[in-house]
Write a protein that holds these residues in place. Structure first.
Motif, PDB file in Angstrom:
ATOM      1  N   LEU A   1       0.813  -1.209   0.000  1.00 57.56           N
ATOM      2  CA  LEU A   1       0.000   0.000   0.000  1.00 57.56           C
ATOM      3  C   LEU A   1       0.851   1.264   0.000  1.00 57.56           C
ATOM      4  N   GLY A   2       2.128   1.116   0.364  1.00 59.08           N
ATOM      5  CA  GLY A   2       3.030   2.256   0.405  1.00 59.08           C
ATOM      6  C   GLY A   2       3.467   2.673   1.794  1.00 59.08           C
ATOM      7  N   ASN A   3       2.980   1.985   2.836  1.00 65.82           N
ATOM      8  CA  ASN A   3       3.410   2.297   4.199  1.00 65.82           C
ATOM      9  C   ASN A   3       4.888   1.981   4.383  1.00 65.82           C
ATOM     10  N   LEU A   4       5.589   2.884   5.052  1.00 65.05           N
ATOM     11  CA  LEU A   4       6.991   2.676   5.390  1.00 65.05           C
ATOM     12  C   LEU A   4       7.103   2.320   6.864  1.00 65.05           C
ATOM     13  N   THR A   5       7.819   1.249   7.166  1.00 65.22           N
ATOM     14  CA  THR A   5       8.120   0.907   8.557  1.00 65.22           C
ATOM     15  C   THR A   5       9.626   0.832   8.735  1.00 65.22           C
ATOM     16  N   ALA A   6      10.063   1.208   9.936  1.00 66.34           N
ATOM     17  CA  ALA A   6      11.480   1.169  10.284  1.00 66.34           C
ATOM     18  C   ALA A   6      11.601   0.485  11.640  1.00 66.34           C
ATOM     19  N   HIS A   7      12.233  -0.670  11.666  1.00 66.18           N
ATOM     20  CA  HIS A   7      12.235  -1.536  12.847  1.00 66.18           C
ATOM     21  C   HIS A   7      13.596  -1.505  13.528  1.00 66.18           C
TER      22      HIS A   7
ATOM     23  N   ASN B   1      14.057  -1.268  25.854  1.00 60.39           N
ATOM     24  CA  ASN B   1      13.185  -2.194  26.573  1.00 60.39           C
ATOM     25  C   ASN B   1      11.907  -2.490  25.792  1.00 60.39           C
ATOM     26  N   VAL B   2      11.856  -2.031  24.557  1.00 62.98           N
ATOM     27  CA  VAL B   2      10.732  -2.317  23.670  1.00 62.98           C
ATOM     28  C   VAL B   2      11.274  -2.736  22.319  1.00 62.98           C
ATOM     29  N   ASP B   3      10.476  -3.463  21.589  1.00 70.14           N
ATOM     30  CA  ASP B   3      10.762  -3.770  20.190  1.00 70.14           C
ATOM     31  C   ASP B   3      10.083  -2.677  19.371  1.00 70.14           C
ATOM     32  N   LEU B   4      10.878  -1.769  18.813  1.00 74.61           N
ATOM     33  CA  LEU B   4      10.373  -0.498  18.305  1.00 74.61           C
ATOM     34  C   LEU B   4      10.194  -0.519  16.789  1.00 74.61           C
ATOM     35  N   THR B   5       9.032  -0.045  16.342  1.00 73.71           N
ATOM     36  CA  THR B   5       8.793   0.188  14.926  1.00 73.71           C
ATOM     37  C   THR B   5       8.276   1.607  14.739  1.00 73.71           C
ATOM     38  N   LEU B   6       8.942   2.347  13.869  1.00 71.20           N
ATOM     39  CA  LEU B   6       8.447   3.649  13.443  1.00 71.20           C
ATOM     40  C   LEU B   6       7.604   3.415  12.194  1.00 71.20           C
ATOM     41  N   ALA B   7       6.375   3.892  12.203  1.00 70.40           N
ATOM     42  CA  ALA B   7       5.450   3.638  11.099  1.00 70.40           C
ATOM     43  C   ALA B   7       5.035   4.957  10.457  1.00 70.40           C
ATOM     44  N   PHE B   8       5.309   5.066   9.166  1.00 67.30           N
ATOM     45  CA  PHE B   8       4.960   6.247   8.378  1.00 67.30           C
ATOM     46  C   PHE B   8       3.861   5.809   7.414  1.00 67.30           C
ATOM     47  N   SER B   9       2.629   6.103   7.750  1.00 68.83           N
ATOM     48  CA  SER B   9       1.505   5.485   7.055  1.00 68.83           C
ATOM     49  C   SER B   9       0.985   6.357   5.919  1.00 68.83           C
ATOM     50  N   VAL B  10       0.145   5.743   5.108  1.00 72.10           N
ATOM     51  CA  VAL B  10      -0.447   6.399   3.934  1.00 72.10           C
ATOM     52  C   VAL B  10      -1.947   6.592   4.143  1.00 72.10           C
ATOM     53  N   GLN B  11      -2.505   7.468   3.335  1.00 70.78           N
ATOM     54  CA  GLN B  11      -3.952   7.640   3.166  1.00 70.78           C
ATOM     55  C   GLN B  11      -4.709   7.940   4.457  1.00 70.78           C
ATOM     56  N   GLU B  12      -4.065   8.685   5.358  1.00 66.60           N
ATOM     57  CA  GLU B  12      -4.801   9.132   6.544  1.00 66.60           C
ATOM     58  C   GLU B  12      -5.821  10.195   6.183  1.00 66.60           C
TER      59      GLU B  12
ATOM     60  N   SER C   1      -2.978   2.619   7.755  1.00 65.87           N
ATOM     61  CA  SER C   1      -1.982   1.939   8.591  1.00 65.87           C
ATOM     62  C   SER C   1      -2.364   0.509   8.946  1.00 65.87           C
ATOM     63  N   LEU C   2      -3.560   0.067   8.605  1.00 64.06           N
ATOM     64  CA  LEU C   2      -4.018  -1.242   9.084  1.00 64.06           C
ATOM     65  C   LEU C   2      -3.158  -2.405   8.597  1.00 64.06           C
ATOM     66  N   PRO C   3      -2.619  -2.376   7.360  1.00 71.27           N
ATOM     67  CA  PRO C   3      -1.706  -3.474   7.002  1.00 71.27           C
ATOM     68  C   PRO C   3      -0.496  -3.582   7.928  1.00 71.27           C
ATOM     69  N   ILE C   4      -0.030  -2.445   8.439  1.00 67.06           N
ATOM     70  CA  ILE C   4       1.085  -2.468   9.390  1.00 67.06           C
ATOM     71  C   ILE C   4       0.672  -3.220  10.650  1.00 67.06           C
ATOM     72  N   MET C   5      -0.511  -2.915  11.154  1.00 68.56           N
ATOM     73  CA  MET C   5      -0.959  -3.525  12.405  1.00 68.56           C
ATOM     74  C   MET C   5      -1.162  -5.032  12.242  1.00 68.56           C
TER      75      MET C   5
ATOM     76  N   ARG D   1       0.422  -6.969  10.164  1.00 69.09           N
ATOM     77  CA  ARG D   1       1.711  -7.647   9.989  1.00 69.09           C
ATOM     78  C   ARG D   1       2.499  -7.706  11.292  1.00 69.09           C
ATOM     79  N   ILE D   2       2.538  -6.600  12.032  1.00 64.81           N
ATOM     80  CA  ILE D   2       3.385  -6.532  13.227  1.00 64.81           C
ATOM     81  C   ILE D   2       2.681  -7.080  14.465  1.00 64.81           C
ATOM     82  N   GLU D   3       1.368  -6.913  14.529  1.00 63.36           N
ATOM     83  CA  GLU D   3       0.591  -7.280  15.728  1.00 63.36           C
ATOM     84  C   GLU D   3       1.205  -6.649  16.978  1.00 63.36           C
ATOM     85  N   PRO D   4       1.242  -5.325  17.031  1.00 65.29           N
ATOM     86  CA  PRO D   4       1.899  -4.647  18.156  1.00 65.29           C
ATOM     87  C   PRO D   4       1.106  -4.789  19.450  1.00 65.29           C
ATOM     88  N   ASP D   5       1.826  -4.607  20.546  1.00 65.61           N
ATOM     89  CA  ASP D   5       1.178  -4.554  21.858  1.00 65.61           C
ATOM     90  C   ASP D   5       0.672  -3.154  22.151  1.00 65.61           C
ATOM     91  N   ILE D   6       1.428  -2.151  21.697  1.00 62.09           N
ATOM     92  CA  ILE D   6       1.114  -0.746  21.990  1.00 62.09           C
ATOM     93  C   ILE D   6       1.363   0.072  20.729  1.00 62.09           C
TER      94      ILE D   6
END
Length: 350
Positions: free
Chosen positions: A46-52, A195-206, A213-217, A219-224
């Motif tokens: 979809l074009g979302n950028l994630t940085a883990h 102390n966290v597994d960090l992902t920066l998410a730069f989403s599209v079509q807000e 951003s839902l494809p990010i969620m 795929r990653i299944e974040p806690d927070i």
């Protein structure tokens, strides 16, 4: 806390890049190029950028959006004028008499939104269906020869101004300023043991759907997830404290609710997480404003309902003149937001 320094040239370039909803690829490429190499970057279909950045502990996503509001060419009239539709909530009141950039398959063209001469103006509020774009073409054929096609998009022209030592103004600060905040944060934390597994998410079509951003969620299944976006301020003479006391230069904003009435778009954060963020700000003497807002919502809105339910909170950067070419923000608010989010990342009890 680390001293805050800001590369305004980086922010200036970031806000200049055209990136209306669905056309964010150049923005994603620029951000990815300017993130520390310790982050593992990916762009989804979809074009979302994630940085883990791997770390121990819960999966934390910091969520911003890359897209900006704009216009899309709906028709090319026989006389060479263009009719348009909105992408996102671009301010119709700010359009008549405005210069625009028209982005075609072959490049950028200058454009302007027509308006009645003052001699003939009866003061009626502008309507989108009555607006027209003048590109200097005399006919539809000439417009086609200039490279214009239905589906091309227009953005405000980029005029970056530093209106005072701490304040900047230009198009697309919503939410490139949030993207910029995460880029600066990435530089701070790239070499830390987290102390966290960090992902920066730069989403599209807000700006058009909220749900980019839902494809990010999934795929990653974040806690927070903590959303970072712009919010409305009420410190100008025409709005003086109507909904809230939010002002530029008084710190970032912790969101307790927002809603666009009648559109099934509303957000409520996780209570414990939001109180924890507020407590961190108080304990570290960081100025923090708070909001209950109607008339806007953000990319975080659909996130809590994904997977098995996701704990969320939302922090906002105050921005004046939303969805206009003169969006304005205070760099002190940006500095405090970065400090606060860094504290959240380093907190042991998320």
């Amino acid at each position: 806390m680390p001293e805050f320094s800001v590369d305004l040239a980086l922010l200036q370039t970031l806000t200049a890049i055209p990136g209306v909803s669905g056309r964010e690829q150049p923005v994603a490429e620029f951000i990815q190029k300017n993130l520390p190499r310790e982050f593992d970057c990916a762009i989804d279909g979809l074009g979302n950028l994630t940085a883990h950045l791997p770390g121990s502990g819960p999966k934390l996503v910091l969520l911003t959006h890359m897209d900006e509001v704009g216009l899309i060419v709906q028709q090319i009239k026989p006389n060479g004028f263009l009719s348009v539709e909105r992408i996102g909530g671009i301010s119709i009141r700010a359009l008549p008499g405005s210069r625009m950039d028209l982005w075609t398959e072959t490049g950028k063209l200058p454009a302007q939104i027509g308006l009645l001469p003052g001699h003939l103006d009866k003061g009626d509020p502008p309507k989108l269906e009555s607006l027209y774009v003048d590109i200097g073409a005399r006919s539809a054929q000439q417009a086609a020869e200039m490279g214009v096609q239905i589906g091309d998009v227009l953005t405000w022209p980029h005029q970056f101004q530093q209106t005072s030592p701490n304040r900047v103004s230009c198009k697309a600060l919503d939410d490139r300023l949030g993207c910029f905040a995460l880029m600066l944060l990435a530089q701070r934390v790239s070499n830390l043991q987290l102390n966290v597994d960090l992902t920066l998410a730069f989403s599209v079509q807000e700006e058009n759907m909220l749900s980019g951003s839902l494809p990010i969620m999934r795929r990653i299944e974040p806690d927070i997830v903590i959303g970072i976006d712009g919010t409305l301020v009420f410190d100008t003479p025409d709005l003086d404290h109507q909904q809230s006391g939010i002002q530029l230069g008084c710190g970032p904003v912790l969101k307790w609710m927002d809603a666009i009435r009648g559109k099934l778009a509303a957000y409520l954060p996780d209570l414990r997480l939001s109180r924890q963020i507020r407590r961190l700000a108080i304990n570290h003497n960081l100025p923090l404003q708070q909001e209950v807002m109607t008339g806007l919502t953000t990319a975080i809105t659909p996130v809590p309902y994904q997977a098995n339910g996701i704990r969320t909170a939302a922090l906002s950067l105050p921005i004046r003149y939303h969805h206009t070419p003169i969006e304005s923000a205070d760099l002190d608010d940006l500095a405090v937001l970065i400090d606060l989010v860094q504290l959240v990342i380093l907190e042991n009890s998320l």
